[in-house]
Design a protein around this motif. Structure first.
Motif, PDB file in Angstrom:
ATOM      1  N   THR A  84       0.849  -1.740  -0.367  1.00  0.00           N
ATOM      2  CA  THR A  84      -0.066   0.107  -0.138  1.00  0.00           C
ATOM      3  C   THR A  84       0.791   1.189  -0.569  1.00  0.00           C
ATOM      4  OG1 THR A  84      -1.589  -1.122   1.384  1.00  0.00           O
ATOM      5  CG2 THR A  84      -1.855   1.359   1.165  1.00  0.00           C
ATOM      6  N   LEU A  85       0.576   2.099  -0.960  1.00  0.00           N
ATOM      7  CA  LEU A  85       1.106   3.154  -1.574  1.00  0.00           C
ATOM      8  C   LEU A  85       0.462   4.368  -1.360  1.00  0.00           C
ATOM      9  CD1 LEU A  85       3.989   2.050  -3.717  1.00  0.00           C
ATOM     10  CD2 LEU A  85       4.216   1.939  -1.341  1.00  0.00           C
ATOM     11  N   SER A  86       1.096   5.853  -0.177  1.00  0.00           N
ATOM     12  CA  SER A  86      -0.205   6.530  -0.687  1.00  0.00           C
ATOM     13  C   SER A  86       0.874   7.645  -1.593  1.00  0.00           C
ATOM     14  CB  SER A  86      -0.202   7.474   0.565  1.00  0.00           C
ATOM     15  OG  SER A  86      -0.583   6.851   1.766  1.00  0.00           O
ATOM     16  N   LEU A  87      -0.866   8.507  -1.796  1.00  0.00           N
ATOM     17  CA  LEU A  87      -0.408   9.478  -3.103  1.00  0.00           C
ATOM     18  C   LEU A  87      -0.447  10.882  -2.793  1.00  0.00           C
ATOM     19  CD1 LEU A  87      -3.165   7.442  -5.866  1.00  0.00           C
ATOM     20  CD2 LEU A  87      -0.653   7.467  -5.882  1.00  0.00           C
ATOM     21  N   PRO A  88       0.815  11.413  -2.840  1.00  0.00           N
ATOM     22  CA  PRO A  88       1.165  12.447  -1.481  1.00  0.00           C
ATOM     23  C   PRO A  88       0.109  12.918  -2.441  1.00  0.00           C
ATOM     24  CG  PRO A  88       2.931  11.961  -3.342  1.00  0.00           C
ATOM     25  CD  PRO A  88       2.029  10.825  -3.614  1.00  0.00           C
TER      26      PRO A  88
END
Length: 275
Positions: free
Chosen positions: A247-251
């Motif tokens: 899971t990667l947060s989208l800035p």
């Protein structure tokens, strides 16, 4: 300020911290009482944060006035909070204005949509703060389910996981509860960000009722993100797959990108390439 939520969060984090976790050069105040629990005492946290014991006790009893930013920073340092926990603490204390959520559909950033299409052979989708799946690529649909055939309410990550539990996707040995812990952390942070979101509140109640791991993590105020979770997936044509969920947060947005990969050279990696 949510005084009771703030009090509970402080207490949980204090109880998680052990005396041996405190830096060696820091001297904790002496006490005549025997330590009956492994966590730090209130007076020890107060000393570390350089606030009065009575004030800290009132904070944990939900009777203290709003803490200043300086006090919050000192408490966060004393309790060794992560960046996510610091942000959560500030929001509980009303130091950050809650975001507005009027129920209108959220627009997925164009560059995120393009990224989904470029992840050739890598199952991926985008979720919002409520863990609604708002965009996906063909590989994700082939691996999990045809999201387009689900209603918007059904197209929620936790609802899908509950629906397929035991038949499609389970936790890898030793990591069975990590997914529930991750979702609890994400929804806990979202609940403070959107305190008036009735749909989010209904989701939280639903998951807490049906998932003991979620309920436990929720009570413990877990907000530390878990970026990677191991999963065991039972695909109807590909068979059993050992995969990793990232899971990667989208800035600059409330969206996150979720991707599924497998160890290079493994049978599962070969199977994913056939999607």
């Amino acid at each position: 300020m949510s005084s009771q939520e703030l009090a509970d969060f402080l207490r949980r984090r204090r109880e998680d911290l052990r005396p041996e976790d405190v830096q060696a050069e820091t001297t904790l105040p002496p006490s005549r009482r025997a330590r009956r629990t492994p966590g730090l005492r209130r007076e020890e946290v107060a000393a570390l944060a350089q606030v009065s014991v009575s004030y800290y006790e009132r904070l944990e009893q939900a009777r203290a006035p709003r803490p200043s930013p300086q006090v919050l920073s000192a408490l966060a340092t004393a309790l060794q909070l992560t960046d996510a926990e610091r942000d959560h603490l500030a929001r509980l204390a009303g130091q950050v204005l809650p975001a507005e959520n009027d129920g209108a559909p959220e627009r997925v950033p164009e560059d995120a949509q393009q990224l989904l299409g470029r992840l050739d052979g890598i199952p991926a989708y985008i979720v919002n703060d409520r863990q609604d799946i708002v965009a996906w690529n063909a590989a994700a649909a082939a691996l999990i389910t045809d999201f387009s055939r689900l209603t918007p309410d059904e197209r929620n990550l936790t609802r899908i996981s509950t629906r397929f539990r035991g038949t499609l996707c389970t936790g890898a040995p030793g990591s069975e509860s990590e997914f529930s812990q991750q979702v609890a952390a994400q929804l806990r942070a979202a609940s403070v960000l959107y305190p008036t979101d009735k749909v989010l509140a209904e989701l939280i109640n639903e998951f807490a009722t049906h998932d003991p791991d979620f309920a436990s993590s929720w009570r413990n105020h877990a907000v530390r993100p878990i970026p990677g979770v191991q999963k065991r997936l039972h695909h109807p044509t590909l068979g059993e797959l050992e995969i990793d969920r990232h899971t990667l947060s989208l800035p600059g947005s409330g969206f996150s990108l979720v991707m599924y990969t497998a160890e290079v050279g493994s049978p599962s990696a070969t199977a994913l390439k056939s999607l």
